[in-house]
Design an enzyme around this catalytic site. Structure first.
Site, PDB file in Angstrom:
ATOM      1  N   SER A 129      -0.468   7.920   6.784  1.00  0.00           N
ATOM      2  CA  SER A 129      -2.176   7.576   5.278  1.00  0.00           C
ATOM      3  C   SER A 129      -2.125   6.215   5.542  1.00  0.00           C
ATOM      4  O   SER A 129      -1.395   5.630   5.431  1.00  0.00           O
ATOM      5  CB  SER A 129      -1.389   8.009   4.084  1.00  0.00           C
ATOM      6  OG  SER A 129      -2.392   8.143   3.211  1.00  0.00           O
ATOM      7  N   TYR A 142       5.319   9.560  -1.903  1.00  0.00           N
ATOM      8  CA  TYR A 142       4.399  10.139  -1.511  1.00  0.00           C
ATOM      9  C   TYR A 142       4.308   8.692  -0.628  1.00  0.00           C
ATOM     10  O   TYR A 142       4.359   8.995   0.752  1.00  0.00           O
ATOM     11  CB  TYR A 142       2.646  10.939  -2.042  1.00  0.00           C
ATOM     12  CG  TYR A 142       1.468  10.455  -0.662  1.00  0.00           C
ATOM     13  CD1 TYR A 142       1.816  12.288   0.423  1.00  0.00           C
ATOM     14  CD2 TYR A 142       1.028   9.633  -0.426  1.00  0.00           C
ATOM     15  CE1 TYR A 142       0.862  12.620   1.588  1.00  0.00           C
ATOM     16  CE2 TYR A 142      -0.188   9.468   0.388  1.00  0.00           C
ATOM     17  CZ  TYR A 142       0.341  10.812   1.832  1.00  0.00           C
ATOM     18  OH  TYR A 142      -1.230  11.257   2.694  1.00  0.00           O
TER      19      TYR A 142
END
Length: 254
Positions: A129, A142
């Site tokens: 990401s 995350y």
């Protein structure tokens, strides 16, 4: 090993979104694909049919990245729960870390060991990401997991190069996928002031980068993280889908 040409790939989470687009991109390159899903079996079967329609072979298997006792030889899977740092509890933290880092480690480790045993090289590609590179408010576990995954990939590149195995990450920004309540068609009709290209990405645009890294053309690329975000990271960590004005585009004009 320098002449490695991929013939088989395992794409986790390929029932929809980036995973499905990646399976199709690899099939277009003549690679047979193992398709895994967590709960959407119908979506996985649909992807498999599309792979077969491109002339490649496909098999389908259920895969839970947090079921560590039955992790198959897959590549990566992930998702996020979210929540501000002060509101987090250990269970939430561990669930996010388990999905995005522990599960990725076990899958990559299994695949790497099989590649070493086969002795013909290979490609390990983790879908990370942009938050591997920049933090985001409300996503502490995350972000921590994706930072960790990025470091893992770099270390793997150092250690596995001697076996002709490359290890790279692809770091998408906002992509028009079901997890973001969008379809690929929404990318062109959704305006994003906080993204220099002005829109979310399409799953196929991420898949094209993965296909390059999996191909012979990517033979000398290892330990890298390929950001696919329409320039969003250059805007700072809180841009992207959260910026509401295009005023920055005319900054400095009279």
């Amino acid at each position: 090993m320098s002449d490695f040409t991929p013939r088989h790939a395992i794409v986790t989470g390929s029932d929809s979104g980036i995973g499905a687009a990646t399976a199709l991109a690899l099939a277009d390159a003549g690679i047979d694909v193992a398709i895994t899903y967590h709960s959407d079996k119908d979506g996985a079967e649909e992807t498999a049919e599309a792979v077969r329609g491109r002339g490649a072979r496909a098999i389908v298997a259920q895969f839970d990245a947090t079921d560590f006792d039955s992790v198959p030889d897959a590549v990566n899977a992930g998702g996020g729960i979210g929540g501000t740092f002060l509101d987090l509890d250990l269970k939430t933290w561990r669930t996010d870390i388990a999905l995005n880092l522990d599960g990725a480690f076990l899958a990559l480790h299994t695949a790497a060991r099989r590649m070493v045993q086969a002795g013909s090289g290979g490609r390990l590609i983790a879908v990370s990401s942009v938050h591997e590179h920049q933090p985001r408010v409300g996503s502490a576990p995350y972000v921590a997991a994706k930072h960790g995954l990025g470091g893992l990939i770099k270390t793997m590149a150092l250690e596995l190069g001697q076996y002709g195995i490359t290890a790279n990450a692809v770091a998408p920004g906002e992509i028009a996928t079901p997890i973001n309540d969008m379809s690929a068609d929404d990318a062109e009709r959704t305006h994003r002031p906080g993204i220099p290209l002005g829109r979310p990405g399409k799953p196929s645009e991420v898949a094209d980068v993965i296909r390059f890294l999996a191909s012979p053309s990517g033979s000398y690329v290892s330990g890298a993280s390929w950001v696919v975000d329409g320039g969003m990271l250059q805007m700072g960590p809180q841009a992207g889908s959260h910026m509401e004005s295009d005023a920055w585009r005319s900054a400095g004009e009279e």
